[in-house]
Design a protein around this motif. Structure first.
Motif, PDB file in Angstrom:
ATOM      1  N   GLU A 537       0.824  -1.211   0.000  1.00  0.00           N
ATOM      2  CA  GLU A 537       0.000   0.000   0.000  1.00  0.00           C
ATOM      3  C   GLU A 537       0.863   1.268   0.000  1.00  0.00           C
ATOM      4  N   GLN A 538       1.944   1.218   0.812  1.00  0.00           N
ATOM      5  CA  GLN A 538       2.834   2.396   0.840  1.00  0.00           C
ATOM      6  C   GLN A 538       3.441   2.661  -0.533  1.00  0.00           C
ATOM      7  N   ASN A 539       3.563   1.607  -1.337  1.00  0.00           N
ATOM      8  CA  ASN A 539       4.192   1.773  -2.649  1.00  0.00           C
ATOM      9  C   ASN A 539       3.176   1.865  -3.791  1.00  0.00           C
ATOM     10  N   GLY A 540       1.950   2.163  -3.432  1.00  0.00           N
ATOM     11  CA  GLY A 540       0.960   2.480  -4.462  1.00  0.00           C
ATOM     12  C   GLY A 540       0.189   1.290  -5.020  1.00  0.00           C
ATOM     13  N   TRP A 541       0.332   0.126  -4.407  1.00  0.00           N
ATOM     14  CA  TRP A 541      -0.407  -1.050  -4.895  1.00  0.00           C
ATOM     15  C   TRP A 541      -1.759  -1.139  -4.197  1.00  0.00           C
ATOM     16  N   THR A 542      -2.739  -1.626  -4.931  1.00  0.00           N
ATOM     17  CA  THR A 542      -4.006  -2.003  -4.286  1.00  0.00           C
ATOM     18  C   THR A 542      -3.770  -3.411  -3.757  1.00  0.00           C
ATOM     19  N   ALA A 543      -3.890  -3.574  -2.437  1.00  0.00           N
ATOM     20  CA  ALA A 543      -3.459  -4.848  -1.855  1.00  0.00           C
ATOM     21  C   ALA A 543      -4.625  -5.661  -1.298  1.00  0.00           C
ATOM     22  N   TYR A 544      -4.610  -6.954  -1.592  1.00  0.00           N
ATOM     23  CA  TYR A 544      -5.602  -7.877  -1.036  1.00  0.00           C
ATOM     24  C   TYR A 544      -4.885  -8.985  -0.289  1.00  0.00           C
ATOM     25  N   GLY A 545      -5.513  -9.427   0.795  1.00  0.00           N
ATOM     26  CA  GLY A 545      -4.891 -10.480   1.578  1.00  0.00           C
ATOM     27  C   GLY A 545      -5.698 -11.766   1.536  1.00  0.00           C
ATOM     28  N   PHE A 546      -5.291 -12.681   2.383  1.00  0.00           N
ATOM     29  CA  PHE A 546      -5.914 -14.002   2.450  1.00  0.00           C
ATOM     30  C   PHE A 546      -7.415 -13.904   2.753  1.00  0.00           C
ATOM     31  N   ALA A 547      -7.778 -12.919   3.619  1.00  0.00           N
ATOM     32  CA  ALA A 547      -9.198 -12.804   3.997  1.00  0.00           C
ATOM     33  C   ALA A 547     -10.074 -12.566   2.767  1.00  0.00           C
ATOM     34  N   ASP A 548      -9.550 -11.794   1.803  1.00  0.00           N
ATOM     35  CA  ASP A 548     -10.342 -11.517   0.603  1.00  0.00           C
ATOM     36  C   ASP A 548     -10.483 -12.759  -0.270  1.00  0.00           C
ATOM     37  N   THR A 549      -9.334 -13.393  -0.555  1.00  0.00           N
ATOM     38  CA  THR A 549      -9.417 -14.547  -1.459  1.00  0.00           C
ATOM     39  C   THR A 549     -10.205 -15.683  -0.815  1.00  0.00           C
ATOM     40  N   SER A 550     -10.035 -15.859   0.502  1.00  0.00           N
ATOM     41  CA  SER A 550     -10.769 -16.983   1.094  1.00  0.00           C
ATOM     42  C   SER A 550     -12.267 -16.677   1.144  1.00  0.00           C
ATOM     43  N   ALA A 551     -12.642 -15.404   1.369  1.00  0.00           N
ATOM     44  CA  ALA A 551     -14.080 -15.083   1.362  1.00  0.00           C
ATOM     45  C   ALA A 551     -14.660 -15.306  -0.031  1.00  0.00           C
ATOM     46  N   PHE A 552     -13.930 -14.865  -1.054  1.00  0.00           N
ATOM     47  CA  PHE A 552     -14.435 -15.082  -2.409  1.00  0.00           C
ATOM     48  C   PHE A 552     -14.469 -16.570  -2.752  1.00  0.00           C
ATOM     49  N   THR A 553     -13.470 -17.311  -2.258  1.00  0.00           N
ATOM     50  CA  THR A 553     -13.455 -18.754  -2.530  1.00  0.00           C
ATOM     51  C   THR A 553     -14.658 -19.418  -1.868  1.00  0.00           C
ATOM     52  N   THR A 554     -14.974 -18.994  -0.645  1.00  0.00           N
ATOM     53  CA  THR A 554     -16.150 -19.565   0.033  1.00  0.00           C
ATOM     54  C   THR A 554     -17.415 -19.255  -0.761  1.00  0.00           C
ATOM     55  N   VAL A 555     -17.524 -18.006  -1.214  1.00  0.00           N
ATOM     56  CA  VAL A 555     -18.710 -17.617  -1.983  1.00  0.00           C
ATOM     57  C   VAL A 555     -18.830 -18.492  -3.236  1.00  0.00           C
ATOM     58  N   GLU A 556     -17.705 -18.670  -3.927  1.00  0.00           N
ATOM     59  CA  GLU A 556     -17.737 -19.453  -5.164  1.00  0.00           C
ATOM     60  C   GLU A 556     -17.967 -20.935  -4.885  1.00  0.00           C
ATOM     61  N   THR A 557     -17.406 -21.424  -3.769  1.00  0.00           N
ATOM     62  CA  THR A 557     -17.614 -22.840  -3.425  1.00  0.00           C
ATOM     63  C   THR A 557     -19.090 -23.090  -3.191  1.00  0.00           C
ATOM     64  N   LEU A 558     -19.711 -22.201  -2.423  1.00  0.00           N
ATOM     65  CA  LEU A 558     -21.135 -22.390  -2.125  1.00  0.00           C
ATOM     66  C   LEU A 558     -21.950 -22.342  -3.407  1.00  0.00           C
ATOM     67  N   ARG A 559     -21.554 -21.431  -4.284  1.00  0.00           N
ATOM     68  CA  ARG A 559     -22.318 -21.274  -5.523  1.00  0.00           C
ATOM     69  C   ARG A 559     -22.136 -22.499  -6.432  1.00  0.00           C
ATOM     70  N   LEU A 560     -20.889 -22.971  -6.554  1.00  0.00           N
ATOM     71  CA  LEU A 560     -20.633 -24.052  -7.496  1.00  0.00           C
ATOM     72  C   LEU A 560     -21.033 -25.423  -6.969  1.00  0.00           C
ATOM     73  N   LEU A 561     -20.683 -25.687  -5.709  1.00  0.00           N
ATOM     74  CA  LEU A 561     -20.920 -27.041  -5.199  1.00  0.00           C
ATOM     75  C   LEU A 561     -22.327 -27.204  -4.669  1.00  0.00           C
ATOM     76  N   VAL A 562     -22.847 -26.130  -4.114  1.00  0.00           N
ATOM     77  CA  VAL A 562     -24.101 -26.256  -3.398  1.00  0.00           C
ATOM     78  C   VAL A 562     -25.204 -25.444  -4.081  1.00  0.00           C
ATOM     79  N   GLY A 563     -24.808 -24.608  -5.027  1.00  0.00           N
ATOM     80  CA  GLY A 563     -25.793 -23.829  -5.764  1.00  0.00           C
ATOM     81  C   GLY A 563     -26.422 -22.706  -4.952  1.00  0.00           C
ATOM     82  N   GLN A 564     -25.761 -22.267  -3.882  1.00  0.00           N
ATOM     83  CA  GLN A 564     -26.326 -21.202  -3.051  1.00  0.00           C
ATOM     84  C   GLN A 564     -25.528 -19.917  -3.235  1.00  0.00           C
TER      85      GLN A 564
END
Ligand code: DQA
Length: 580
Positions: A537-564
């Motif tokens: 962030e100090q060097n001008g990057w938009t930064a994402y961490g594990f919390a973001d990717t894992s939340a999106f992965t959970t959302v996609e898992t629910l959508r793909l495997l469970v259809g929710q």
């Protein structure tokens, strides 16, 4: 009544349906005959609802004989009292007869009209009524079909409900059916209360009809209608096979998507049901509880052959005595696939605890249970969570690809896919395996060159991927648009020099212009040295961490495997993290 249907004149050929949904997207025209709705006394309004749902005008007619070619495109309403007179003599190639019956009025439907109609729509004047009607008519007329879509899914499950009265299941139905592709109603387990406080030995057709209606009003999932016999862990008596015909044919008329037809039933009955199945699909079912059945035997082969004659899906369920019989089943399954490329899909499992492995390995209509059900429908049945747990232990779930979809969703949170096209990326990782998801995600966004640090890509992953071999090679690279670190937490600080080297602040004095580094994703989870996100962030990057990717992965898992669908923000909050 059953005898009457069995002796009826040759089955009229229904106009060939174009089979509803093609690949789940395209609606077909289906049955193009004139739709005639038989309505009960004072219930003519139902005709206008059918017409509205079908997008057609309607008129009331005095009987079936008053319907002619000029009525194509119009929904016809015929009062039940008139329909009784001439329904049997209607021209079946011209008219499709639907007996509609409102169960609120306390009377069962007229038995003769039920039998003589092509289909029967049971309804209540409840808020669920229109959606249910629209599904019923679209399915029975062949404008939609679930089967074509379901048989192309890599794994399908159905929940076997074992309630004596589906009313007890309704409030929990959504939870019960998470992960299921269909809901089975075990008709033989239904218990119809009688006025004297006892239960009828088998539930009457009108009770069963109401139960099916209630279930269909509350679930969008296809219904599997099953009358399991006493010899096969069920309660339906075996002394009168025609009773099965009566119930199973009525299930077709009610628009149940799947009908379970046991293989021991006389061929004549199985053939007739298959021929008259309309848009319903037949699951030909074989169960063996003797413990003597063997997968590597001519008997197993001939049961499959006999089942496929009148089955859209072949189901074979057996008791076994040793673990190795699971492997024998897997060999049988593979041979059937090989030798019957165009044959019906095989759903085959072994019962009991010993057979649980086969329940995880079966991919077609695997029967599942749920802790909220009163009893398991068969020994060794597992829940969707148990099967998925077993598959994940065996490395059989597409974890990596779903993770890739989570990374991709993170990357496209602030930038459209076009922002990635032909731009450079850097991935840092200690191993090829850990980097695979990031490579898949970037590829799906049409990224240009991918430079790697800490690993070399191999095989299909290697295309367009080049390792950084020295400081000089880093210096030769244009500003990367994205840096992804798949380094473990202990090493995640190693990305920091790169973030500084490609700092957009340094080069542009704060302006994050086109062509400059934009996104940094750190996939490390756990305590680590340094704080790569802060450095980014100090060097001008938009930064994402594990919390973001894992939340999106959970959302996609629910959508793909469970259809929710679950909102990303909800997952972030539910995992105890704030929104950012
Ligand atoms: O055929 C089957 C499979 C089953 O017997 C099982 O073993 O899970 C359960 C039944 O309800 C279903 O109709």
């Amino acid at each position: 009544m059953a005898t009457k249907q069995l002796q009826a004149a040759p089955t009229p050929t229904r106009p060939r349906s174009t089979n509803g949904v093609i690949n789940g997207t395209q609606a077909g025209t289906g049955d193009t005959r004139i739709v005639a709705i038989v309505y009960g006394q004072g219930q003519e309004e139902i005709v206008s609802v059918f017409a509205d749902v079908l997008g057609k005008p309607y008129r009331l007619a005095s009987g079936f004989l008053a319907v002619g070619n000029e009525d194509y495109g119009t929904v016809i309403g015929i009062a039940a009292s008139n329909a009784k007179v001439d329904i049997e003599s209607r021209d079946e190639s011209l008219v499709v007869a639907i007996n509609s019956h409102c169960v609120n009025l306390g009377m069962p439907p007229d038995v003769d009209l039920s039998s003589a109609s092509d289909y029967e729509f049971l309804y209540t004047e409840s808020p669920f009524f229109r959606r249910d009607l629209s599904r019923f008519i679209a399915f029975t007329l062949g404008q939609i079909s679930h089967h074509e879509t379901l048989i192309t899914k890599p794994r399908t499950y159905f929940i076997s409900t074992t309630f004596p009265d589906v009313r007890t299941a309704l409030s929990n139905l959504d939870i019960l059916s998470v992960g299921s592709d269909a809901v089975e109603i075990r008709v033989d387990l239904l218990k119809e209360p009688l006025p004297d406080g006892t239960f009828s030995s088998i539930p009457s057709l009108s009770y069963v009809g109401e139960q099916v209606m209630l279930l269909r009003q509350r679930t969008e999932l296809p219904i599997i209608f099953t009358t399991r016999c006493t010899r096969e862990n069920g309660r339906f008596p075996m002394d009168n096979p025609e009773l099965y015909y009566q119930y199973l044919y009525r299930a077709i008329q009610w628009g149940c998507e799947y009908i379970d037809v046991e293989i021991w039933l006389p061929e004549e009955i199985r053939r007739k049901l298959f021929e008259k199945r309309g848009n319903s699909r037949i699951i030909s079912a074989f169960h063996d509880f003797s413990g003597t059945f063997k997968w590597p035997s001519p008997q197993a082969q001939s049961i499959f052959e006999e089942s496929r004659k009148y089955g859209d899906i072949v189901k074979m369920i057996t008791s076994i005595n040793s673990m190795s019989e699971n492997y024998e089943l897997e060999y049988f399954r593979s041979q059937i696939k090989l030798n019957n490329p165009d044959g019906p899909p095989l759903s085959a499992v072994n019962m009991g605890q010993l057979g649980q492995l086969s329940r995880a390995l079966n991919t077609v209509f695997s029967p599942i249970t749920h802790p909220l059900l009163p009893i398991v429908a068969a020994p060794g049945q597992m829940s969707a969570a148990e099967i998925n747990g077993a598959l994940s232990t065996m490395g059989q779930l597409p974890k990596k690809n779903i993770y890739a979809i989570g990374i991709r969703a993170t990357l496209t949170r602030d930038f459209a896919p076009s922002a990635y096209k032909d731009r450079a990326a850097i991935i840092l990782s200690s191993s090829r395996e850990d980097a695979a998801s990031a490579i898949f995600a970037l590829r799906s966004l049409n990224i240009g060159k991918i430079y790697t640090v800490g690993f070399k890509a191999h095989g299909p992953l290697a295309l367009g991927v080049e390792p950084f071999t020295s400081i000089e090679s880093v210096q030769r690279v244009d500003q990367p648009f994205v840096i992804i670190s798949a380094l473990p937490p202990g090493k995640s600080h190693l990305v920091q020099p790169l973030l500084r080297h490609f700092s957009t602040v340094k080069r542009t004095g704060g302006s994050n212009g086109v062509g400059m580094g934009k996104i940094f994703v750190d996939l490390a989870n756990g305590p680590r040295k340094g704080d790569p996100l802060a450095v980014a962030e100090q060097n001008g990057w938009t930064a994402y961490g594990f919390a973001d990717t894992s939340a999106f992965t959970t959302v996609e898992t629910l959508r793909l495997l469970v259809g929710q669908n679950v909102p990303y923000s909800f997952v972030r909050l539910a995992s105890g993290r704030g929104l950012c």
